[in-house]
Design a protein around this motif. Structure first.
Motif, PDB file in Angstrom:
ATOM      1  N   SER A  36     -89.899   1.153 -10.412  1.00  0.00           N
ATOM      2  CA  SER A  36     -90.025   1.762  -9.096  1.00  0.00           C
ATOM      3  C   SER A  36     -88.771   2.587  -8.836  1.00  0.00           C
ATOM      4  CB  SER A  36     -90.162   0.703  -8.021  1.00  0.00           C
ATOM      5  OG  SER A  36     -88.896   0.180  -7.733  1.00  0.00           O
ATOM      6  N   LEU A  38     -86.830   2.232  -6.360  1.00  0.00           N
ATOM      7  CA  LEU A  38     -85.863   1.549  -5.507  1.00  0.00           C
ATOM      8  C   LEU A  38     -84.656   1.125  -6.307  1.00  0.00           C
ATOM      9  CD1 LEU A  38     -88.495  -0.452  -3.589  1.00  0.00           C
ATOM     10  CD2 LEU A  38     -87.111   1.362  -2.681  1.00  0.00           C
ATOM     11  N   ASP A  39     -83.524   1.066  -5.620  1.00  0.00           N
ATOM     12  CA  ASP A  39     -82.280   0.926  -6.369  1.00  0.00           C
ATOM     13  C   ASP A  39     -81.762  -0.497  -6.332  1.00  0.00           C
ATOM     14  OD1 ASP A  39     -79.690   1.128  -4.151  1.00  0.00           O
ATOM     15  OD2 ASP A  39     -81.772   1.378  -3.558  1.00  0.00           O
ATOM     16  N   TYR A  40     -80.614  -0.646  -6.947  1.00  0.00           N
ATOM     17  CA  TYR A  40     -79.935  -1.919  -7.148  1.00  0.00           C
ATOM     18  C   TYR A  40     -79.624  -2.613  -5.834  1.00  0.00           C
ATOM     19  CZ  TYR A  40     -76.287  -4.813  -9.266  1.00  0.00           C
ATOM     20  OH  TYR A  40     -75.532  -5.837  -9.705  1.00  0.00           O
ATOM     21  N   HIS A  94     -67.185   1.338   5.711  1.00  0.00           N
ATOM     22  CA  HIS A  94     -67.052   2.077   4.457  1.00  0.00           C
ATOM     23  C   HIS A  94     -65.955   3.109   4.572  1.00  0.00           C
ATOM     24  CE1 HIS A  94     -68.154   4.193   0.811  1.00  0.00           C
ATOM     25  NE2 HIS A  94     -68.155   5.310   1.498  1.00  0.00           N
ATOM     26  N   PRO A 104     -72.785   1.303   2.118  1.00  0.00           N
ATOM     27  CA  PRO A 104     -73.122   1.903   3.414  1.00  0.00           C
ATOM     28  C   PRO A 104     -74.541   2.398   3.437  1.00  0.00           C
ATOM     29  CG  PRO A 104     -71.810   3.410   2.162  1.00  0.00           C
ATOM     30  CD  PRO A 104     -71.848   2.132   1.376  1.00  0.00           C
ATOM     31  N   ASN A 109     -81.661   1.554   5.233  1.00  0.00           N
ATOM     32  CA  ASN A 109     -82.733   2.107   4.410  1.00  0.00           C
ATOM     33  C   ASN A 109     -83.667   1.029   3.902  1.00  0.00           C
ATOM     34  OD1 ASN A 109     -82.982   4.973   3.496  1.00  0.00           O
ATOM     35  ND2 ASN A 109     -80.773   4.751   3.542  1.00  0.00           N
TER      36      ASN A 109
ATOM     37  N   ASN B 152     -65.860   9.906  -1.563  1.00  0.00           N
ATOM     38  CA  ASN B 152     -65.885  10.031  -0.120  1.00  0.00           C
ATOM     39  C   ASN B 152     -65.028  11.199   0.351  1.00  0.00           C
ATOM     40  OD1 ASN B 152     -66.817   9.168   2.333  1.00  0.00           O
ATOM     41  ND2 ASN B 152     -65.095   7.833   2.726  1.00  0.00           N
ATOM     42  N   TRP B 212     -80.809   9.646   0.094  1.00  0.00           N
ATOM     43  CA  TRP B 212     -80.755   8.985   1.397  1.00  0.00           C
ATOM     44  C   TRP B 212     -79.890   9.795   2.341  1.00  0.00           C
ATOM     45  CZ3 TRP B 212     -79.578   3.072   0.429  1.00  0.00           C
ATOM     46  CH2 TRP B 212     -80.644   2.522  -0.275  1.00  0.00           C
ATOM     47  N   THR B 214     -77.923   8.659   4.667  1.00  0.00           N
ATOM     48  CA  THR B 214     -76.589   8.057   4.783  1.00  0.00           C
ATOM     49  C   THR B 214     -75.746   8.384   3.568  1.00  0.00           C
ATOM     50  OG1 THR B 214     -77.542   6.034   3.907  1.00  0.00           O
ATOM     51  CG2 THR B 214     -77.169   6.142   6.263  1.00  0.00           C
ATOM     52  N   VAL B 218     -72.686  10.474   4.748  1.00  0.00           N
ATOM     53  CA  VAL B 218     -71.629   9.518   5.063  1.00  0.00           C
ATOM     54  C   VAL B 218     -70.864   9.113   3.813  1.00  0.00           C
ATOM     55  CG1 VAL B 218     -71.170   7.202   5.932  1.00  0.00           C
ATOM     56  CG2 VAL B 218     -72.891   8.617   7.026  1.00  0.00           C
ATOM     57  N   LYS B 219     -71.595   8.711   2.795  1.00  0.00           N
ATOM     58  CA  LYS B 219     -70.927   8.110   1.647  1.00  0.00           C
ATOM     59  C   LYS B 219     -70.286   9.160   0.740  1.00  0.00           C
ATOM     60  CE  LYS B 219     -71.705   4.585  -1.810  1.00  0.00           C
ATOM     61  NZ  LYS B 219     -72.653   3.745  -2.489  1.00  0.00           N
ATOM     62  N   ARG B 269     -76.833   6.488  -7.249  1.00  0.00           N
ATOM     63  CA  ARG B 269     -77.382   5.277  -6.645  1.00  0.00           C
ATOM     64  C   ARG B 269     -78.029   4.488  -7.771  1.00  0.00           C
ATOM     65  NH1 ARG B 269     -77.913   2.509  -2.482  1.00  0.00           N
ATOM     66  NH2 ARG B 269     -76.303   3.715  -1.494  1.00  0.00           N
ATOM     67  N   THR B 270     -77.286   3.535  -8.330  1.00  0.00           N
ATOM     68  CA  THR B 270     -77.713   2.905  -9.581  1.00  0.00           C
ATOM     69  C   THR B 270     -79.013   2.135  -9.403  1.00  0.00           C
ATOM     70  OG1 THR B 270     -76.249   1.100  -8.998  1.00  0.00           O
ATOM     71  CG2 THR B 270     -75.449   2.674 -10.597  1.00  0.00           C
ATOM     72  N   ALA B 271     -79.820   2.211 -10.432  1.00  0.00           N
ATOM     73  CA  ALA B 271     -81.139   1.577 -10.369  1.00  0.00           C
ATOM     74  C   ALA B 271     -81.021   0.083 -10.616  1.00  0.00           C
ATOM     75  CB  ALA B 271     -82.057   2.202 -11.415  1.00  0.00           C
ATOM     76  N   ARG B 277     -87.298   4.848 -12.208  1.00  0.00           N
ATOM     77  CA  ARG B 277     -87.586   6.260 -11.999  1.00  0.00           C
ATOM     78  C   ARG B 277     -86.740   6.725 -10.830  1.00  0.00           C
ATOM     79  NH1 ARG B 277     -93.757   5.873  -9.886  1.00  0.00           N
ATOM     80  NH2 ARG B 277     -94.012   4.812 -11.854  1.00  0.00           N
TER      81      ARG B 277
END
Lengths: 226, 367
Positions: A36, A38-40, A94, A104, A109, B152, B212, B214, B218-219, B269-271, B277
């Motif tokens: 999927s 979606l992340d860690y 953060h 953050p 989310n 950042n 995302w 944020t 932000v990040k 953004r590590t899976a 995917r």
């Protein structure tokens, strides 16, 4: 001394149950998140939420008496979990220390994604299933006495295990057959001592109605059966 | 029937003792206060569980979970998804040459094109993903290998990256962005064409809105504030080892350049799992016509990313979206399974209750 709370079977059962719970908490979200987008961090949050739900469910199952403190602490712990997750994942923290608070926006989310809630719900439900079943089995096979008192009322004799403590015992001087009585002294002494009067009252503790044993209480004790 | 008794929890607050010898007076006694809390006299609700309460609970859980599972499974089945594996390991694959002839010093990028057919039209927004397998983005050392302060926008961290980024920390000059995650950025480019009337028409792919909010606002911040000319800001740094272009040349659009490039953010953004995917592009819906009608399509790939060394595979996925995200039949099946197990347990317990539970209610007197 009866090794009820900590015997070999209990430890083995607890270990097996925790092993099963750990597997469920990992593999169910793994199956949902497999391949999927979606992340860690969302995965971590899903497992966390599932764990909180299943621990809360176990506590609900174990709580016998619900005072207002119990209820309050339950809601407080759930609220604290969500609030602290949101705080720890806030952009403000953060900005202060980016390397320490590197989540953050993760909770905002993730909590907006219905997949997280559905996965947490099914994982928690699967994890408490063995303990729920064990409780149900003990309940079905050994119905508790309180149930009987309420359902049959106080006017009828309670049945079941209490039947074992029947008043009729071997060698009881109040329960001899008439044949036996006729061989000995007869009914005279029994009738004049008034022992038979106590059989009309609800069954009490044996010792209190036994007139033969001398009373060892003070002289100021209230009148016993007379 | 559940009888709940409003039970007052009582316990004899047995005095912990008369004051010891030599201690006089009631104010030094160890008696706990006579409040309801300390004497354990709080009003409490005691649920009295009987077989009549617990058994319906099992059936209730089963009855709730099974329709949820069916609903999720049906929703998931209605999502359209199409996947192509373009790793090119088989000799018959169009990308075979590209996968075999990979070398780091390639100046001319290798391109290959894969044709496919869509049997059903895709409606609404269509999301284009790239999928990798056997790529452990969740390896501990890999996940730690980044500098969030640098990302950042901290200028001091830009010149002096964190030690966690080793060995991708300095390459004569400090590397920006440092770390193994940034270094392994996915750099294939994919373009989609539809064949109509013999010509190939390019399908517009939108690269905004894939990360995302944020993350993007932000990040990840570019150093030096909102400077649209990033080259001087990064002047004392160098690009990561495996990148072709430095970070300030990722896109001509200044909103998507530097650290706030959305493809870069999505990669960072590590899976969670080794088969994953990531969102690559979005094909916006256009009015009432299907976004991707039935027909023949061609995928043009610029094959830059080597996966052969770790036996990974690369895929392109086209998918529509519902309220629960992409296609996920597992959740529906999990709900249906748990619901039916619960229901089955309820039936079993009911049978046990009927056969053995009524033993105590029989009226024969034990001898």
């Amino acid at each position: 001394q009866r090794q009820e709370l900590f015997n070999g079977w209990q430890v083995a059962g607890t270990l097996l149950f925790s092993f099963y719970t750990s597997l469920v908490h990992f593999f169910l979200p793994l199956g949902v998140f497999h391949y999927s987008t979606l992340d860690y961090q969302t995965f971590a949050l899903t497992v966390e939420t599932a764990v909180i739900f299943s621990v809360t469910a176990e506590i609900i199952l174990q709580t016998g008496f619900w005072t207002k403190f119990n209820t309050a602490s339950l809601f407080l712990s759930l609220a604290l979990y969500f609030v602290s997750t949101l705080i720890l994942h806030s952009p403000g923290l953060h900005a202060a220390a980016p390397t320490d608070y590197y989540f953050p926006g993760a909770s905002l989310n993730a909590f907006g994604n219905p997949l997280l809630w559905l996965t947490a719900l099914v994982t928690a439900g699967t994890a408490i299933l063995p303990s729920l079943t064990a409780r149900a089995i003990t309940l079905v096979l050994n119905p508790s006495d309180t149930h009987r008192v309420h359902s049959s009322g106080l006017t009828t004799l309670p049945r079941g295990p209490l039947e074992m403590q029947s008043c009729f015992q071997r060698g009881d001087p109040q329960r001899r057959s008439s044949y036996a009585m006729s061989q000995g002294q007869g009914f005279g002494r029994l009738i004049t001592s008034g022992v038979g009067l106590h059989n009309t009252a609800p069954p009490q503790d044996r010792r209190e109605s036994d007139l033969d044993a001398p009373h060892k209480t003070d002289t100021s004790a209230p009148m016993t059966s007379q | 029937m559940m009888a709940s008794s409003y039970n007052a929890k009582e316990e004899d607050g047995h005095l912990s003792g008369t004051p010891g010898p030599g201690v006089v007076g009631a104010d030094t006694s160890k008696k706990p206060d006579n409040t309801a809390f300390k004497q354990q006299r709080l009003p409490a609700w005691q649920p009295i569980l009987t077989a009549g309460t617990v058994l319906p609970a099992f059936f209730a859980i089963g009855v709730i979970f099974i329709p949820i599972g069916i609903g999720l499974y049906v929703t998931s089945n209605n999502i359209r998804e199409f996947e192509i594996d373009y790793t090119g390991l088989e000799a018959s694959s169009p990308c075979f040459n590209c996968s075999q002839s990979y070398s780091w010093n390639n100046t001319k990028p290798c391109t290959c094109s894969v044709s496919f057919t869509l049997d059903q039209a895709f409606e609404g927004n269509v999301f284009m993903y790239y999928g990798l397998s056997n790529f452990y983005q969740n390896h501990r050392r890999y996940v730690k290998s980044r500098d969030d302060r640098q990302l950042n926008g901290d200028t001091s961290a830009l010149k002096d990256p964190s030690k966690e980024c080793e060995p991708y920390r300095k390459n004569v000059k400090p590397i920006a962005p440092c770390g193994a995650i940034a270094n392994s950025l996915f750099n294939d480019t994919l373009a989609l064409y539809i064949s109509s009337n013999g010509t190939q028409i390019e399908i517009p792919l939108s690269k905004k809105g894939i990360a995302w909010w944020t993350d993007k606002h932000v990040k990840f911040r570019n150093p030096g504030g909102n400077n649209s000319n990033l080259a001087p800001v990064f002047k004392d740094t160098t690009k990561p080892v495996n990148w072709a272009k430095p970070v300030y040349e990722l896109d001509t659009d200044p909103e998507n350049n530097g650290f706030i490039n959305e493809d870069f953010i999505v990669w960072m953004r590590t899976a969670a799992l080794p088969t994953f995917r990531k969102l690559y592009r979005i094909i916006q819906k256009k009015g009432m016509t299907p976004t991707l009608p039935r027909g023949n399509y061609t995928l043009l790939i610029t094959y830059n990313y080597p996966v052969h060394s770790f036996e990974g595979r690369k895929r392109m996925i086209l998918s529509t979206i519902s309220w629960m995200g992409g296609k996920n039949p597992f959740l529906g099946i999990a709900y249906i399974t748990v619901g039916s197990v619960c229901f089955f347990l309820g039936v079993v317990l009911f049978i046990i209750h009927h056969k053995y539970g009524n033993r105590g209610n029989s009226s024969d007197i034990p001898s």
